[in-house]
Write a protein that holds these residues in place. Structure first.
Motif, PDB file in Angstrom:
ATOM      1  N   VAL A 155     -39.906  79.718  14.594  1.00 17.70           N
ATOM      2  CA  VAL A 155     -40.133  80.721  15.637  1.00 17.70           C
ATOM      3  C   VAL A 155     -38.800  81.109  16.261  1.00 17.70           C
ATOM      4  CG1 VAL A 155     -42.471  79.961  16.207  1.00 17.70           C
ATOM      5  CG2 VAL A 155     -40.522  78.913  17.358  1.00 17.70           C
ATOM      6  N   PRO A 156     -38.717  82.318  16.833  1.00 19.36           N
ATOM      7  CA  PRO A 156     -37.498  82.701  17.542  1.00 19.36           C
ATOM      8  C   PRO A 156     -37.343  81.889  18.821  1.00 19.36           C
ATOM      9  CG  PRO A 156     -39.196  84.373  17.832  1.00 19.36           C
ATOM     10  CD  PRO A 156     -39.728  83.390  16.826  1.00 19.36           C
ATOM     11  N   TYR A 157     -36.113  81.669  19.202  1.00 19.65           N
ATOM     12  CA  TYR A 157     -35.821  80.857  20.394  1.00 19.65           C
ATOM     13  C   TYR A 157     -34.624  81.463  21.116  1.00 19.65           C
ATOM     14  CZ  TYR A 157     -34.853  76.790  23.337  1.00 19.65           C
ATOM     15  OH  TYR A 157     -34.643  75.948  24.409  1.00 19.65           O
ATOM     16  N   CYS A 158     -34.682  81.498  22.435  1.00 19.96           N
ATOM     17  CA  CYS A 158     -33.591  82.000  23.262  1.00 19.96           C
ATOM     18  C   CYS A 158     -32.927  80.828  23.958  1.00 19.96           C
ATOM     19  CB  CYS A 158     -34.104  83.009  24.291  1.00 19.96           C
ATOM     20  SG  CYS A 158     -32.839  83.582  25.448  1.00 19.96           S
ATOM     21  N   GLY A 159     -31.644  80.598  23.661  1.00 21.37           N
ATOM     22  CA  GLY A 159     -30.925  79.504  24.295  1.00 21.37           C
ATOM     23  C   GLY A 159     -30.727  79.708  25.778  1.00 21.37           C
ATOM     24  N   ALA A 160     -30.652  80.972  26.227  1.00 22.91           N
ATOM     25  CA  ALA A 160     -30.472  81.237  27.652  1.00 22.91           C
ATOM     26  C   ALA A 160     -31.767  80.964  28.426  1.00 22.91           C
ATOM     27  CB  ALA A 160     -30.025  82.683  27.859  1.00 22.91           C
TER      28      ALA A 160
END
Length: 342
Positions: A282-287
């Motif tokens: 799945v896509p993931y946002c580090g911020a």
């Protein structure tokens, strides 16, 4: 743990369906897509049960979708050279649009064309297969509040009345309670219910759906009264209209699949990554430290930072930068689900 958003839940449902969906026939190939439908209705998840041989034959036409006008030509293109007006049934709209479709198909090498005098003759290069057996629509509601249940009940009633899909389901996040709250919702009995464990990547059928008459006449509910006394407004739709819409929806599903989310997100952001766990990728946002929604993941996001130029010059396997590599990976996985394409 509950899903970060309805979008994240939707991806989990698509992953589960691609791995675990049990088709009506054992030999069927399963193709999963998301956010598709008609101008009247858009479904969260679509599961297409396909004839595997016909699906491979569809691959010979390439990965791009054909619209309704193009399908009209493809399905009736003759084996031998024939004037196009003699070969094709009356489309019910001006023939100039048919000519436009013929030229578009010729550009895609889907039909042969030639001119004899002032007449355009066509000939098929290969027969367009009837590759879809069944269409299953799933509406995703991870957190089913009372108001969401009321809104969803009306949508499901429209889906059942129209019968565009062979089956209609609702998927919600499993609560672990003895009786899942979704079973208490006032849904039409024809709609099935899936309870999904997003941590384990599993789903269970809490209520089996009834098969709808996708080949017969349907009823489009155009207006529902707010009270229990007024009559609803509706119109009938014929089987030919439904068959045309099902083919057009299947074509878009074939082109897009469910991994096309990166096309409307910003994988070129330094905070964007793909993360794998037991349920899939799945896509993931580090911020944000979670799966972002498509509305959040855009150039206007306050946390957006373009990839450093140095990232794009490191060569294989991230030639062009990690964002480009992400798109290539998802496109490759999408192709693997479409037999016959390269």
């Amino acid at each position: 743990m509950s899903s970060d958003s309805e979008f994240a839940f939707e991806l989990r449902v698509c992953q589960w369906a691609e791995r675990e969906w049990v088709p009506a026939r054992d030999d069927a190939a399963v193709l999963v897509a998301r956010q598709l439908g008609t101008r009247y209705r858009r479904w969260d998840t679509l599961v297409l049960e396909c004839d595997p041989d016909a699906l491979a034959q569809r691959g010979a036409f390439g990965p791009g979708a054909f619209d309704s006008d193009q399908l009209h030509v493809l399905r009736h293109a003759p084996a031998d050279w024939t004037y196009y007006r003699d070969a094709l049934p009356d489309p019910g709209y001006p023939w100039r649009y048919v000519r436009e479709s013929i030229h578009e198909l010729a550009d895609r090498d889907a039909v042969d064309t030639r001119k004899r005098g002032n007449r355009i003759e066509i000939r098929r290069k290969r027969a367009y297969p009837d590759w879809v057996r069944r269409v299953v629509a799933i509406e995703n509601k991870p957190d089913l509040t009372a108001s969401a249940a009321r809104d969803l009940a009306g949508q499901l009633q429209r889906d059942v009345a129209l019968g565009l899909a062979d089956e209609v389901w609702v998927a919600t996040e499993a609560t672990g309670e003895r009786v899942e709250p979704i079973l208490l919702a006032d849904f039409p009995p024809e709609a099935g219910v899936l309870t999904v464990d997003t941590d384990a990547g599993t789903a269970e059928s809490a209520w089996e759906p009834r098969s709808l008459d996708a080949d017969g006449y349907g009823t489009r509910i155009t207006e529902r009264p707010a009270d229990d006394y007024s009559a609803a407004r509706f119109e009938y739709v014929d089987p030919a209209w439904k068959a045309e819409k099902r083919r057009a929806i299947a074509e878009r599903a074939y082109e897009r699949g469910w991994r096309s989310y990166a096309d409307t997100m910003r994988p070129d952001c330094r905070h964007f990554e793909l993360r794998a766990d037991v349920t899939g990728v799945v896509p993931y946002c580090g911020a944000k430290e979670r799966t972002p929604t498509q509305g959040e993941c855009r150039g206007g996001c306050g946390s957006f930072e373009p990839e450093p130029p140095a990232w794009r010059s490191k060569g294989w396997p991230i030639e062009g930068g990690p964002g480009a590599a992400t798109k290539r990976l998802l496109a490759r996985r999408r192709r693997e689900r479409r037999p016959g394409t390269e």
